[in-house]
Every structure is written in structure tokens, then in C-alpha cells.
Scaffold this active site. Structure first.
Site, mmCIF file in Angstrom:
data_model
loop_
_atom_site.group_PDB
_atom_site.id
_atom_site.type_symbol
_atom_site.label_atom_id
_atom_site.label_comp_id
_atom_site.label_asym_id
_atom_site.label_seq_id
_atom_site.Cartn_x
_atom_site.Cartn_y
_atom_site.Cartn_z
ATOM 1 N N HIS A 1 -32.832 6.933 -9.420
ATOM 2 C CA HIS A 1 -31.760 6.134 -8.855
ATOM 3 C C HIS A 1 -31.599 4.887 -9.636
ATOM 4 O O HIS A 1 -32.374 4.582 -10.593
ATOM 5 C CB HIS A 1 -31.950 5.941 -7.324
ATOM 6 N N CYS B 1 -35.275 -1.765 -10.019
ATOM 7 C CA CYS B 1 -34.566 -0.656 -9.394
ATOM 8 C C CYS B 1 -32.904 -0.946 -9.880
ATOM 9 O O CYS B 1 -32.230 0.069 -9.728
ATOM 10 C CB CYS B 1 -34.898 -0.729 -8.060
ATOM 11 N N HIS C 1 -34.440 5.187 -12.892
ATOM 12 C CA HIS C 1 -35.961 5.511 -12.704
ATOM 13 C C HIS C 1 -36.020 6.355 -11.789
ATOM 14 O O HIS C 1 -35.253 6.541 -10.904
ATOM 15 C CB HIS C 1 -36.647 4.059 -12.693
ATOM 16 N N HIS D 1 -38.546 8.306 -8.427
ATOM 17 C CA HIS D 1 -39.664 7.926 -7.447
ATOM 18 C C HIS D 1 -39.915 9.344 -6.947
ATOM 19 O O HIS D 1 -39.261 10.112 -6.854
ATOM 20 C CB HIS D 1 -38.899 7.257 -6.341
ATOM 21 N N ASP E 1 -33.571 17.090 -4.741
ATOM 22 C CA ASP E 1 -34.756 17.299 -5.897
ATOM 23 C C ASP E 1 -34.363 17.254 -7.104
ATOM 24 O O ASP E 1 -33.564 18.169 -7.666
ATOM 25 C CB ASP E 1 -35.618 18.226 -5.417
ATOM 26 N N HIS E 2 -35.019 16.509 -7.925
ATOM 27 C CA HIS E 2 -34.724 16.476 -9.430
ATOM 28 C C HIS E 2 -33.413 16.228 -9.696
ATOM 29 O O HIS E 2 -32.917 16.554 -10.695
ATOM 30 C CB HIS E 2 -35.188 17.804 -10.006
ATOM 31 N N GLU F 1 -40.822 5.780 -0.448
ATOM 32 C CA GLU F 1 -39.972 5.719 -1.648
ATOM 33 C C GLU F 1 -41.634 5.584 -2.710
ATOM 34 O O GLU F 1 -41.315 5.951 -3.600
ATOM 35 C CB GLU F 1 -39.212 4.515 -2.061
#
Ligand code: NI
Length: 136
Positions: free
Chosen positions: A16, A35, A41, A43, A81-82, A126
Site C-alpha cells: 500500500h 507509508c 511497501h 505489510h 492477498d498479494h 498491520e
């Protein structure tokens, strides 16, 4: 009736960027820090979905945990996811993908699938030390 809370722990990885397009570069960096990295980047999100309600006298369950696991897979993991949340998901094309907003989006996605008589809470980590909770 005695109510019981059952929880399922799930996991997804996602990238994100936190950014407010109406602010200057400097203000975005000051508020969102790392962020705000324009190159994104990732998480490792840890998700706990809790459902609270009466125990069904016939099954002894609040809800079938397999059903809950499948629901989280369909509604959350397949969607996020991913993924790059900003670029690849409808939910965060405009909405800033903070842990707070992600938790609320997940809660809304699940809420429409969980029987009204049951309470629903989403806990989203997170990082191992930072987590948010949302229950409507
Ligand atoms: Ni971040």
C-alpha cells in the site's frame, strides 16, 4: 442464553501507499512517513475475525468454523492477498488504505454475509505491535 465468541485467525500480504492527493508532498511525508513511499511497501497483515452469539443447541456451534474460514478466504484473501491495495482493488482506489480503513472495509464485506443475530468484530494487525479493531 449465554453468548460465546468464536474467532478465526487469517493472514494476507499486501502492498500500500498512504497518501492524501489534496496535500503537498511535504505534508504527505510529514504525516504518513515511510507509508507515503511513492513506490509502495508491503505489510504482513494478521486478521482476526470474531463472531459472537448464542450456541446452537443442535450443533453446539456459534458458527461452523469451516464456514467462517471459507468466508474470509472468499471475501478477504482472494480480494486482497498479494495485491497492491491502491492500484489493484476497487475498495482502495480512492480510500486511503490505512489499517483503520482496511478493518472497516473488511467488516462491511463480512457483515453482509453473517447472520444479523450475530455480533461481528474485526481485529487487524498491520505490524506485530500495531493493530486496530472495528465492530461497527
Ligand atoms: Ni504501511
Amino acid at each position: 442464553m449465554s453468548k460465546v465468541t468464536v474467532s478465526r485467525h487469517a493472514h494476507f500480504n499486501a502492498a500500500h501507499r498512504l497518501h492524501n492527493a489534496s496535500w503537498t508532498v511535504e505534508k504527505n511525508e510529514a504525516v504518513f512517513g515511510k507509508c507515503n513511499n511513492p513506490h509502495y511497501h508491503g505489510h504482513n497483515y494478521e486478521l482476526i475475525v470474531s463472531v459472537r452469539g448464542d450456541v446452537d443447541p443442535e450443533t453446539g456451534y456459534v458458527v461452523d468454523m469451516k464456514w467462517l474460514a471459507d468466508l474470509i478466504e472468499e471475501q478477504v484473501e482472494q480480494r486482497f492477498d498479494h495485491k497492491n491495495l491502491n492500484e489493484e482493488t476497487e475498495e482502495f482506489k480512492v480510500l486511503n488504505p490505512t489499517a483503520e480503513n482496511i478493518a472497516m472495509v473488511i467488516w462491511k464485506l463480512l457483515r453482509k454475509e453473517v447472520a444479523e443475530a450475530l455480533e461481528l468484530k474485526v481485529t487487524l494487525y498491520e505490524t506485530p505491535r500495531n493493530f486496530v479493531e472495528y465492530s461497527g
